[in-house]
Scaffold this motif. Structure first.
Motif, PDB file in Angstrom:
ATOM      1  N   THR A   3      23.424   1.500  35.146  1.00 35.01           N
ATOM      2  CA  THR A   3      24.036   0.353  35.628  1.00 35.01           C
ATOM      3  C   THR A   3      25.237   0.263  34.724  1.00 35.01           C
ATOM      4  OG1 THR A   3      22.635  -0.833  34.382  1.00 35.01           O
ATOM      5  CG2 THR A   3      21.834  -0.560  36.619  1.00 35.01           C
ATOM      6  N   PRO A   4      26.157  -0.400  35.437  1.00 37.41           N
ATOM      7  CA  PRO A   4      27.684  -0.886  34.713  1.00 37.41           C
ATOM      8  C   PRO A   4      27.267  -1.652  33.511  1.00 37.41           C
ATOM      9  CG  PRO A   4      27.880  -1.021  36.990  1.00 37.41           C
ATOM     10  CD  PRO A   4      26.311  -0.810  36.822  1.00 37.41           C
ATOM     11  N   ASP A   5      26.241  -2.624  33.590  1.00 36.79           N
ATOM     12  CA  ASP A   5      26.192  -3.433  32.388  1.00 36.79           C
ATOM     13  C   ASP A   5      25.502  -2.663  31.156  1.00 36.79           C
ATOM     14  OD1 ASP A   5      27.143  -5.372  33.677  1.00 36.79           O
ATOM     15  OD2 ASP A   5      25.468  -6.503  34.404  1.00 36.79           O
ATOM     16  N   ARG A   6      24.681  -1.655  31.571  1.00 32.67           N
ATOM     17  CA  ARG A   6      23.810  -1.071  30.289  1.00 32.67           C
ATOM     18  C   ARG A   6      24.417   0.464  30.177  1.00 32.67           C
ATOM     19  NH1 ARG A   6      17.798  -1.693  30.440  1.00 32.67           N
ATOM     20  NH2 ARG A   6      17.930  -1.019  28.290  1.00 32.67           N
ATOM     21  N   PHE A   7      25.671   0.637  30.974  1.00 29.13           N
ATOM     22  CA  PHE A   7      26.135   1.914  30.784  1.00 29.13           C
ATOM     23  C   PHE A   7      25.787   2.633  29.507  1.00 29.13           C
ATOM     24  CE2 PHE A   7      30.060   4.954  30.842  1.00 29.13           C
ATOM     25  CZ  PHE A   7      29.465   5.708  31.803  1.00 29.13           C
TER      26      PHE A   7
ATOM     27  N   LEU B 114      18.941  20.813  33.797  1.00 28.80           N
ATOM     28  CA  LEU B 114      20.375  20.475  34.843  1.00 28.80           C
ATOM     29  C   LEU B 114      21.388  20.053  33.921  1.00 28.80           C
ATOM     30  CD1 LEU B 114      17.978  18.735  37.328  1.00 28.80           C
ATOM     31  CD2 LEU B 114      19.546  20.748  37.760  1.00 28.80           C
ATOM     32  N   LYS B 115      22.720  20.309  34.145  1.00 33.78           N
ATOM     33  CA  LYS B 115      23.814  19.792  33.407  1.00 33.78           C
ATOM     34  C   LYS B 115      24.031  18.468  34.364  1.00 33.78           C
ATOM     35  CE  LYS B 115      25.653  24.421  32.905  1.00 33.78           C
ATOM     36  NZ  LYS B 115      26.741  25.228  33.304  1.00 33.78           N
ATOM     37  N   VAL B 116      25.021  17.686  33.384  1.00 39.29           N
ATOM     38  CA  VAL B 116      25.433  16.438  33.885  1.00 39.29           C
ATOM     39  C   VAL B 116      26.906  16.186  33.414  1.00 39.29           C
ATOM     40  CG1 VAL B 116      25.278  13.732  34.114  1.00 39.29           C
ATOM     41  CG2 VAL B 116      23.422  15.306  33.791  1.00 39.29           C
ATOM     42  N   GLU B 117      27.807  16.880  34.299  1.00 34.70           N
ATOM     43  CA  GLU B 117      29.224  16.886  34.079  1.00 34.70           C
ATOM     44  C   GLU B 117      30.340  16.299  34.815  1.00 34.70           C
ATOM     45  OE1 GLU B 117      30.320  20.977  33.530  1.00 34.70           O
ATOM     46  OE2 GLU B 117      28.847  21.599  32.048  1.00 34.70           O
ATOM     47  N   PHE B 118      29.894  15.828  35.927  1.00 35.80           N
ATOM     48  CA  PHE B 118      30.533  14.732  36.920  1.00 35.80           C
ATOM     49  C   PHE B 118      29.866  13.401  37.141  1.00 35.80           C
ATOM     50  CE2 PHE B 118      31.870  13.736  41.016  1.00 35.80           C
ATOM     51  CZ  PHE B 118      33.165  13.790  41.057  1.00 35.80           C
ATOM     52  N   ALA B 119      30.431  12.263  37.012  1.00 32.65           N
ATOM     53  CA  ALA B 119      30.241  10.990  37.215  1.00 32.65           C
ATOM     54  C   ALA B 119      30.698  10.532  38.409  1.00 32.65           C
ATOM     55  CB  ALA B 119      30.472  10.540  36.029  1.00 32.65           C
ATOM     56  N   THR B 120      29.864   9.803  39.157  1.00 39.95           N
ATOM     57  CA  THR B 120      30.189   9.113  40.331  1.00 39.95           C
ATOM     58  C   THR B 120      30.439   7.524  40.070  1.00 39.95           C
ATOM     59  OG1 THR B 120      29.187  10.518  41.926  1.00 39.95           O
ATOM     60  CG2 THR B 120      29.710   8.209  42.663  1.00 39.95           C
ATOM     61  N   THR B 121      31.805   6.938  39.920  1.00 37.33           N
ATOM     62  CA  THR B 121      31.669   5.630  39.265  1.00 37.33           C
ATOM     63  C   THR B 121      32.641   4.637  40.125  1.00 37.33           C
ATOM     64  OG1 THR B 121      33.949   5.737  38.133  1.00 37.33           O
ATOM     65  CG2 THR B 121      31.899   6.881  36.894  1.00 37.33           C
ATOM     66  N   GLY B 122      32.806   3.597  39.876  1.00 45.21           N
ATOM     67  CA  GLY B 122      33.753   2.544  40.519  1.00 45.21           C
ATOM     68  C   GLY B 122      34.982   2.386  39.629  1.00 45.21           C
ATOM     69  N   PHE B 123      35.156   2.883  38.449  1.00 47.78           N
ATOM     70  CA  PHE B 123      36.012   2.606  37.430  1.00 47.78           C
ATOM     71  C   PHE B 123      37.509   2.645  38.139  1.00 47.78           C
ATOM     72  CE2 PHE B 123      32.798   4.469  34.378  1.00 47.78           C
ATOM     73  CZ  PHE B 123      32.163   3.199  34.405  1.00 47.78           C
ATOM     74  N   SER B 124      38.253   1.659  38.074  1.00 46.53           N
ATOM     75  CA  SER B 124      39.574   1.587  38.239  1.00 46.53           C
ATOM     76  C   SER B 124      40.601   1.699  36.821  1.00 46.53           C
ATOM     77  CB  SER B 124      39.972   0.305  39.022  1.00 46.53           C
ATOM     78  OG  SER B 124      39.954  -0.911  38.082  1.00 46.53           O
ATOM     79  N   PRO B 125      41.867   1.948  37.135  1.00 47.73           N
ATOM     80  CA  PRO B 125      42.612   1.999  35.811  1.00 47.73           C
ATOM     81  C   PRO B 125      42.774   0.602  35.451  1.00 47.73           C
ATOM     82  CG  PRO B 125      43.799   2.608  37.924  1.00 47.73           C
ATOM     83  CD  PRO B 125      42.432   2.638  38.272  1.00 47.73           C
TER      84      PRO B 125
ATOM     85  N   ASP C 196      39.380  -2.484  28.910  1.00 50.23           N
ATOM     86  CA  ASP C 196      38.176  -1.721  28.055  1.00 50.23           C
ATOM     87  C   ASP C 196      37.840  -0.567  28.502  1.00 50.23           C
ATOM     88  OD1 ASP C 196      35.948  -1.484  26.612  1.00 50.23           O
ATOM     89  OD2 ASP C 196      34.743  -2.815  27.822  1.00 50.23           O
ATOM     90  N   ASP C 197      38.326   0.423  27.513  1.00 50.29           N
ATOM     91  CA  ASP C 197      38.214   1.939  27.790  1.00 50.29           C
ATOM     92  C   ASP C 197      36.807   2.496  27.252  1.00 50.29           C
ATOM     93  OD1 ASP C 197      38.575   2.047  25.134  1.00 50.29           O
ATOM     94  OD2 ASP C 197      40.107   3.288  25.010  1.00 50.29           O
ATOM     95  N   THR C 198      35.701   1.594  27.001  1.00 44.74           N
ATOM     96  CA  THR C 198      34.606   2.038  26.430  1.00 44.74           C
ATOM     97  C   THR C 198      33.614   2.979  27.429  1.00 44.74           C
ATOM     98  OG1 THR C 198      34.225   0.048  25.397  1.00 44.74           O
ATOM     99  CG2 THR C 198      32.340   1.123  25.625  1.00 44.74           C
ATOM    100  N   PRO C 199      33.750   2.905  28.859  1.00 41.08           N
ATOM    101  CA  PRO C 199      33.227   3.767  29.684  1.00 41.08           C
ATOM    102  C   PRO C 199      33.900   5.104  29.476  1.00 41.08           C
ATOM    103  CG  PRO C 199      33.690   1.761  30.870  1.00 41.08           C
ATOM    104  CD  PRO C 199      34.459   1.727  29.650  1.00 41.08           C
ATOM    105  N   LEU C 200      35.167   5.333  29.264  1.00 35.18           N
ATOM    106  CA  LEU C 200      35.584   6.659  28.934  1.00 35.18           C
ATOM    107  C   LEU C 200      35.173   7.413  27.746  1.00 35.18           C
ATOM    108  CD1 LEU C 200      39.467   5.912  29.762  1.00 35.18           C
ATOM    109  CD2 LEU C 200      37.723   7.016  31.248  1.00 35.18           C
ATOM    110  N   LYS C 201      34.862   6.532  26.854  1.00 38.72           N
ATOM    111  CA  LYS C 201      34.367   6.972  25.364  1.00 38.72           C
ATOM    112  C   LYS C 201      32.876   7.509  25.659  1.00 38.72           C
ATOM    113  CE  LYS C 201      33.486   6.152  20.515  1.00 38.72           C
ATOM    114  NZ  LYS C 201      32.367   6.801  20.397  1.00 38.72           N
TER     115      LYS C 201
END
Length: 283
Positions: A41-45, A61-72, A78-83
């Motif tokens: 979830t976004p709050d506990r990402f 199983l690999k996890v290399e692609f994320a489905t998000t709603g992140f906008s620029p 806050d670029d924490t999700p990218l990190k």
């Protein structure tokens, strides 16, 4: 190519059942879905993303692609999700959509969207991630077509921004010349949405404005899209990105969805193998 599952309608499964269904259907990977009510979830990402990735990896199983709603705009604050994504091994992620405003000139909206993609590329460069814009349908969407999507990113670094065409989505707005679209996108082709649909006729509606015709999600082996053309073009383009399966059919019944999905994956794999051999022989 990475065969990965967008598990939108597997929300009722825990991570172990999800992994079992994905592996049993023939997938290499599962999307990291960042949404309320899902495993991450976004709050506990920052806490939940690493746990989800480890759970999938335990099932090979690999996890290399994320489905998000992140906008620029969000990531600039806050670029924490990218990190976090970079730290857990995500290589690319589906970003937010650009909305269409009929009160504003189309080209003005496109210019703003392109400026946002420029900003997104700068943000992603810091963490060596790629933001992927998926082509979608609907009146509220700005981008319906591969060439419109290309205009968003042309000239920007394709290491950090890319496009995901989606035959199922685009069927709802018409179609595309798939070979031309794939080859025109070139290095900006970051993924392919594996989703299809079909026309359905209801004779009781023949006097309605739509004359009884509607469009309905269906597995690729039953839909209108010529996947042979797409597969051949992907081989021609030497595509090595994400094949993102999005099973929207049988959305309320996993007992029907999973067998159809298993067949769908096998169908696409057989076409990719067949067209790959043909392309190799042609060379």
């Amino acid at each position: 190519m990475l065969y990965t599952l967008f598990p939108k309608f597997f929300q009722s499964c825990d991570v172990n059942l999800l992994a079992e269904a994905a592996r049993g259907s023939g997938f290499d990977a599962v999307d990291l879905v960042v949404r309320e009510g899902y495993w991450v979830t976004p709050d506990r990402f920052a806490e939940e993303a690493p746990a989800f990735v480890k759970s999938m990896q335990r099932s090979s199983l690999k996890v290399e692609f994320a489905t998000t709603g992140f906008s620029p705009e969000m990531l600039a604050q806050d670029d924490t999700p990218l990190k976090v994504m970079s730290d857990v091994g995500i290589r690319s992620f589906r970003m937010s959509y650009f909305s269409y405003n009929e009160q504003e000139h189309l080209f003005t909206q496109m210019e703003k969207a392109r400026a946002s993609m420029y900003q997104m590329a700068e943000l992603c460069a810091k963490y060596k991630l790629k933001a992927v814009y998926q082509i979608h349908h609907g009146d509220r969407m700005l981008i319906h077509h591969s060439y419109a999507a290309l205009s968003l990113v042309e000239g920007l670094p394709s290491d950090y921004v890319g496009i995901m065409p989606d035959p199922g989505n685009q069927f709802h707005e018409g179609n595309d010349n798939w070979r031309r679209a794939i080859l025109s996108l070139g290095s900006y082709l970051a993924g392919m949405g594996i989703k299809d649909a079909q026309y359905v006729y209801n004779p009781e509606g023949r006097t309605a404005p739509n004359k009884g015709w509607s469009k309905q999600w269906t597995p690729c082996q039953e839909g209108v899209t010529n996947w042979h053309v797409i597969a051949k073009a992907l081989h021609e383009a030497k595509f090595q990105g994400v094949l993102n399966f999005q099973p929207f059919y049988h959305s309320s019944n996993l007992d029907l969805l999973i067998p159809a999905l298993r067949e769908e994956v096998a169908y696409i794999k057989s076409i990719m193998r067949e067209t790959g051999e043909t392309c190799h022989e042609a060379v």
